[in-house]
Scaffold this active site. Structure first.
Site, PDB file in Angstrom:
ATOM      1  N   GLN A 193      94.009  70.250  34.709  1.00 12.49           N
ATOM      2  CA  GLN A 193      93.211  69.236  34.020  1.00 12.49           C
ATOM      3  C   GLN A 193      91.749  69.634  33.902  1.00 12.49           C
ATOM      4  O   GLN A 193      90.869  68.788  33.743  1.00 12.49           O
ATOM      5  CB  GLN A 193      93.342  67.891  34.739  1.00 12.49           C
ATOM      6  CG  GLN A 193      94.748  67.334  34.684  1.00 12.49           C
ATOM      7  CD  GLN A 193      94.854  65.978  35.349  1.00 12.49           C
ATOM      8  OE1 GLN A 193      94.259  65.007  34.900  1.00 12.49           O
ATOM      9  NE2 GLN A 193      95.604  65.904  36.432  1.00 12.49           N
ATOM     10  N   LYS A 205      96.145  60.429  43.536  1.00 11.70           N
ATOM     11  CA  LYS A 205      95.140  61.162  44.299  1.00 11.70           C
ATOM     12  C   LYS A 205      94.020  60.254  44.798  1.00 11.70           C
ATOM     13  O   LYS A 205      93.512  60.446  45.901  1.00 11.70           O
ATOM     14  CB  LYS A 205      94.550  62.295  43.470  1.00 11.70           C
ATOM     15  CG  LYS A 205      93.666  61.841  42.329  1.00 11.70           C
ATOM     16  CD  LYS A 205      93.157  63.031  41.538  1.00 11.70           C
ATOM     17  CE  LYS A 205      92.532  62.589  40.239  1.00 11.70           C
ATOM     18  NZ  LYS A 205      91.216  61.969  40.409  1.00 11.70           N
ATOM     19  N   THR A 206      93.657  59.251  44.006  1.00 15.30           N
ATOM     20  CA  THR A 206      92.593  58.357  44.459  1.00 15.30           C
ATOM     21  C   THR A 206      93.060  57.562  45.676  1.00 15.30           C
ATOM     22  O   THR A 206      92.305  57.349  46.622  1.00 15.30           O
ATOM     23  CB  THR A 206      92.179  57.403  43.328  1.00 15.30           C
ATOM     24  OG1 THR A 206      91.935  58.169  42.156  1.00 15.30           O
ATOM     25  CG2 THR A 206      90.912  56.665  43.689  1.00 15.30           C
ATOM     26  N   ASP A 215      86.397  64.731  44.885  1.00 19.63           N
ATOM     27  CA  ASP A 215      87.366  64.364  43.855  1.00 19.63           C
ATOM     28  C   ASP A 215      87.194  65.309  42.659  1.00 19.63           C
ATOM     29  O   ASP A 215      86.109  65.850  42.457  1.00 19.63           O
ATOM     30  CB  ASP A 215      87.096  62.917  43.432  1.00 19.63           C
ATOM     31  CG  ASP A 215      88.220  62.350  42.592  1.00 19.63           C
ATOM     32  OD1 ASP A 215      89.303  62.946  42.583  1.00 19.63           O
ATOM     33  OD2 ASP A 215      88.009  61.297  41.961  1.00 19.63           O
ATOM     34  N   GLU A 216      88.215  65.506  41.864  1.00 18.97           N
ATOM     35  CA  GLU A 216      88.142  66.338  40.652  1.00 18.97           C
ATOM     36  C   GLU A 216      87.493  67.686  40.937  1.00 18.97           C
ATOM     37  O   GLU A 216      86.566  68.121  40.243  1.00 18.97           O
ATOM     38  CB  GLU A 216      87.338  65.617  39.551  1.00 18.97           C
ATOM     39  CG  GLU A 216      87.843  64.232  39.207  1.00 18.97           C
ATOM     40  CD  GLU A 216      89.052  64.229  38.296  1.00 18.97           C
ATOM     41  OE1 GLU A 216      89.707  65.295  38.152  1.00 18.97           O
ATOM     42  OE2 GLU A 216      89.360  63.167  37.744  1.00 18.97           O
ATOM     43  N   ARG A 248      98.553  60.877  30.050  1.00 20.00           N
ATOM     44  CA  ARG A 248      97.990  59.528  30.161  1.00 20.00           C
ATOM     45  C   ARG A 248      99.053  58.479  29.887  1.00 20.00           C
ATOM     46  O   ARG A 248      98.880  57.297  30.161  1.00 20.00           O
ATOM     47  CB  ARG A 248      96.836  59.302  29.168  1.00 20.00           C
ATOM     48  CG  ARG A 248      95.630  60.202  29.274  1.00 20.00           C
ATOM     49  CD  ARG A 248      95.070  60.290  30.652  1.00 20.00           C
ATOM     50  NE  ARG A 248      95.620  61.448  31.364  1.00 20.00           N
ATOM     51  CZ  ARG A 248      95.533  61.620  32.664  1.00 20.00           C
ATOM     52  NH1 ARG A 248      94.934  60.730  33.410  1.00 20.00           N
ATOM     53  NH2 ARG A 248      96.047  62.690  33.244  1.00 20.00           N
TER      54      ARG A 248
END
Length: 726
Positions: free
Chosen positions: A248, A33-34, A217-218, A601
């Site tokens: 998340q 996503k980044t 973002d997020e 992760r």
DNA sequence: ATGGACAATGTTTTT
DNA sequence: CATTGTCCAT
């Protein structure tokens, strides 16, 4: 192919190249996503010719902002001048300083962190003559923060009980004190920006027309205030590009509301929804476990995560006799894996729910000579000595800041106690000055201190201190932070105060020197930039990668990171899920998502560990395994030690292991449906529901159940513990 | 004004 | 158990 499209899958390309308008990118873990976010910015600038001045990108952490910065530099050769890229809080702080003419505080306001807020609340509670035992400052802080996140001011704070009314008054007094100190807390930064835009149509229009493109973002971590902020900023061009993943969402307790994802779709019915489903991080085995866990979360949009990394090694499960054995297992496994696979220490991470759990791990690692680094447990900026120095610098910058003044006066003790200070304060208020401003006055002209007002000792102390303060303040605007800091350190003999020769004292002095190094990065005169940086930067940001050591961190701190080998420890009911969330289903599901975040992760290997007994608070007690383990089908796990049948499950007349054993004996159990449309069933968490449909698949039964208030759920009969009601 | 002795308390913490 | 805060005696 354009450089910003290289190696992008079709979904990613679709997101990067999407036309304007509201866009929601549903980005699963490890889906790049980044990369998408930064590539889109590059695309807007380089391809569509949008001037960076018209683009805003907001993140939650400085780390994320910096990461985007460096990728943009990689793609475009330099950071696009004029681009607005930063955290919500930093961006708002800048905006508020610029627009302070329209606001009830001055542009040089200081920013109070949580600790400062608590201190100020103690004062507020004291001012109202309320019992600080009944009205705990930490409680009030929480309540006020929640109110602010929901844009509720003291005037419309909902009052149903006497307690609410007291809280409302504390909130009111607290806000007054903030203004008197020319200070804003973290939540204020967002709140005031929203109010500014709300109440000044012409300012709103100015910013809304400036920002042609807004990227977030997020997004699942936004609170109501932040969402409204985005909506106002995007009100003109409507080009809001939000990237997030409700699976998340783990910051509900901080006011984050993943339902903003739903609000977004309501407010922008034409929103394009683009899923990013290819995972570039984990093996299929790890992903399978992650999906098994998260699929139980109610009300989620199902995602179809996949990876091309191949099956990989099975996820390992280990149940230890007690938590001492558990950490030993982790240490031993790290040692042998490192040897067998030729890994680096830095390839390993151990995660846990609460910071307290790190201690045993540390001890085990020390014994095993495993180098480790602890993330975030004792915050650098939260350290006493660091906060001391920051209080000094803040006071120099803003003498009205009484909170910093009281701290400075008390450290090191300089013979000005409560009584003396109160007398000074009264005198100051008579002159319509803040105590700090009055002290400055005295520093300039000692005669300003009435000789008869204080006993000789107190008077002498006040004169000495005010002279120093005056000196520092006069350095304030013309010297760099480092020079001022050094001067203060010397004047107050700080080193001899904190460094008593003990190891702890040396550590403290080390921290002061670390702060000094940070100050050195601000060579310009004026403390503003340095203080702003210090106020809005956290320790998570100082976590440097690369260091060759095993990383120990909480599951919360793990978000956004990845490691080749991950251990998630303490998978026990009471820890994960934490006992504090037992009575709140929403909190419970947040715990489940927390586990999901931890699992995702891991790149290559994942270890889940729990223990049967746990010693805490001195005594060893039995502790049940995490209920979330029941969500993971047995065949996905590789058990190091056969798990004992826990009474909790068998008492319910249903047992995972028995079920599994039965399946093993007959891989294809009788193809027979237990559930049929119209049946009423009882779910252990969601309560009663009605079966709408049921199909057999892979020897299991997939049941669609409608729960009042929750909606339709798709459940796996072997996992869901459904009881048929008659 | 300051330090020492006792009681209370025990999540997570992007800014 | 271990840390943190509060009260009290010096």
């Amino acid at each position: 192919m354009k450089p910003f499209l290289a190696h992008m899958n079709p979904q990613q390309q679709q997101a990067i190249l999407a036309n304007g308008g509201p866009i929601l990118v549903v980005a699963g873990p490890g889906s790049g996503k980044t990369r998408v976010l930064t590539s889109r910015i590059a695309y807007l600038i380089a391809e569509l010719g949008v001037h960076p001045y018209h683009i805003m990108a907001v993140t939650f952490t400085n780390k994320a902002a910096r990461e985007m910065e460096s990728r943009l530099i990689n793609m475009l050769g330099k950071l696009p001048p004029g681009l607005t890229l930063g955290t919500f809080h930093a961006t708002c702080a800048r905006l508020l300083r610029r627009e302070s003419d329209n606001l009830p505080f001055k542009s040089d306001f200081v920013i109070y962190d949580q600790e400062d807020q608590i201190e100020l609340l103690k004062l507020a509670i004291g001012d109202l003559n309320l019992d600080p035992k009944r009205y705990k400052p930490t409680w009030a802080q929480h309540a006020i923060s929640n109110a602010k996140n929901a844009l509720i001011l003291p005037d419309n704070y909902p009052v149903e009980t006497y307690r609410d009314e007291a809280l409302r008054r504390i909130y009111q007094r607290y806000q007054e004190l903030l203004l008197i100190n020319n200070a804003l807390d973290f939540d204020d930064l967002i709140l005031w920006t929203v109010f500014l835009l709300e109440n000044n149509p012409e300012i709103r229009q100015r910013y809304a027309s400036r920002f042609e493109h807004i990227l977030v973002d997020e997004f699942q971590d936004t609170n109501v205030a932040q969402y409204l902020l985005l909506r106002y900023l995007a009100s003109h061009h409507r080009n809001l590009f939000a990237v997030g993943d409700a699976d998340q969402a783990i910051y509900r307790w901080r006011g984050a509301d993943y339902r903003n994802v739903l609000r977004f779709q309501e407010d922008f019915p034409d929103a394009q929804i683009i899923p990013l489903e290819e995972n570039y991080r984990s093996t299929q085995a790890i992903l399978d476990v992650a999906m098994a866990v998260i699929s139980h979360s109610p009300g989620r949009i199902p995602k179809n995560l996949f990876t091309q990394k191949g099956q990989g090694h099975k996820v390992t499960f280990f149940e230890a006799y007690n938590n001492h054995r558990e950490v030993e297992y982790i240490a031993d496994t790290i040692l042998s894996l490192k040897r067998e696979l030729g890994l680096q220490w830095g390839d390993f991470a151990v995660m846990y729910r609460t910071n307290a759990q790190s201690r045993l791990l540390e001890e085990a690692f020390l014994r095993a000579a495993i180098p480790y680094k602890l993330v975030g447990a004792q915050r650098f900026y939260g350290r006493r000595e660091v906060k001391d120095m920051i209080a000094y610098l803040r006071l120099v910058r803003n003498p009205d800041d009484e909170l910093s003044l009281t701290r400075v006066i008390a450290t090191p003790p300089r013979g000005i106690g409560e009584k003396t200070f109160l007398a000074l304060r009264t005198l100051a208020l008579q002159k319509d000055l803040s105590p700090g401003a009055y002290l400055l006055e005295i520093g300039k002209n000692p005669n300003a201190l009435p000789a008869e007002a204080f006993p000789e000792r107190g008077r002498a102390s006040l004169l000495t201190f005010s002279a120093m303060l005056h000196q520092w303040v006069s350095m304030g605007s013309s010297f760099p932070p480092l020079a001022i800091m050094d001067r203060i350190l010397e004047d107050i003999g700080y080193r001899s105060y904190i460094d008593d020769g003990s190891e702890e004292g040396q550590d403290r002095w080390e921290n002061v020197m670390e702060l000094r190094r940070l100050a050195a990065e601000f060579p310009e005169p004026g403390l503003d930039a340095f203080l702003e940086q210090v106020a809005l930067v956290s320790d998570q940001d100082t976590l440097e990668g690369g260091a060759n050591a095993v990383t120990l961190l909480t599951l919360h701190a793990a978000k956004g990171l990845e490691f080749p080998v991950v251990f998630i420890s303490g998978l026990n009911d009471g820890l994960l899920p934490h006992s504090r969330s037992f009575d709140d289903p929403e909190a419970m599901w947040e715990e489940c998502r927390l586990l999901y975040v931890g699992i995702t992760r891991a790149k290559e290997r994942l270890f889940l560990t729990c223990s049967q007994n746990r010693s805490a608070y001195g005594y060893e007690e039995p502790i049940p395994p995490s209920r979330f383990l029941d969500y993971i089908p047995y065949h996905l796990l590789d058990e190091v030690q056969p798990r004992r049948i826990s009474s909790r499950h068998s008492s319910k007349g249903y047992n995972l292991l028995e079920e599994v054993a039965r399946k093993r004996e007959s891989p294809n159990p009788p193809a027979e449906r237990r559930y049929q449309a119209g049946m009423r069933v009882q779910h252990p968490i969601w309560g009663e529901g009605m079966v709408l449909n049921s199909v057999l698949q892979d020897g299991d039964e997939i049941v669609d159940v409608y729960f009042a208030g929750l909606g339709l759920k798709r459940l796996l009969a072997s996992m869901a513990h459904l009881e048929i009601k008659v």
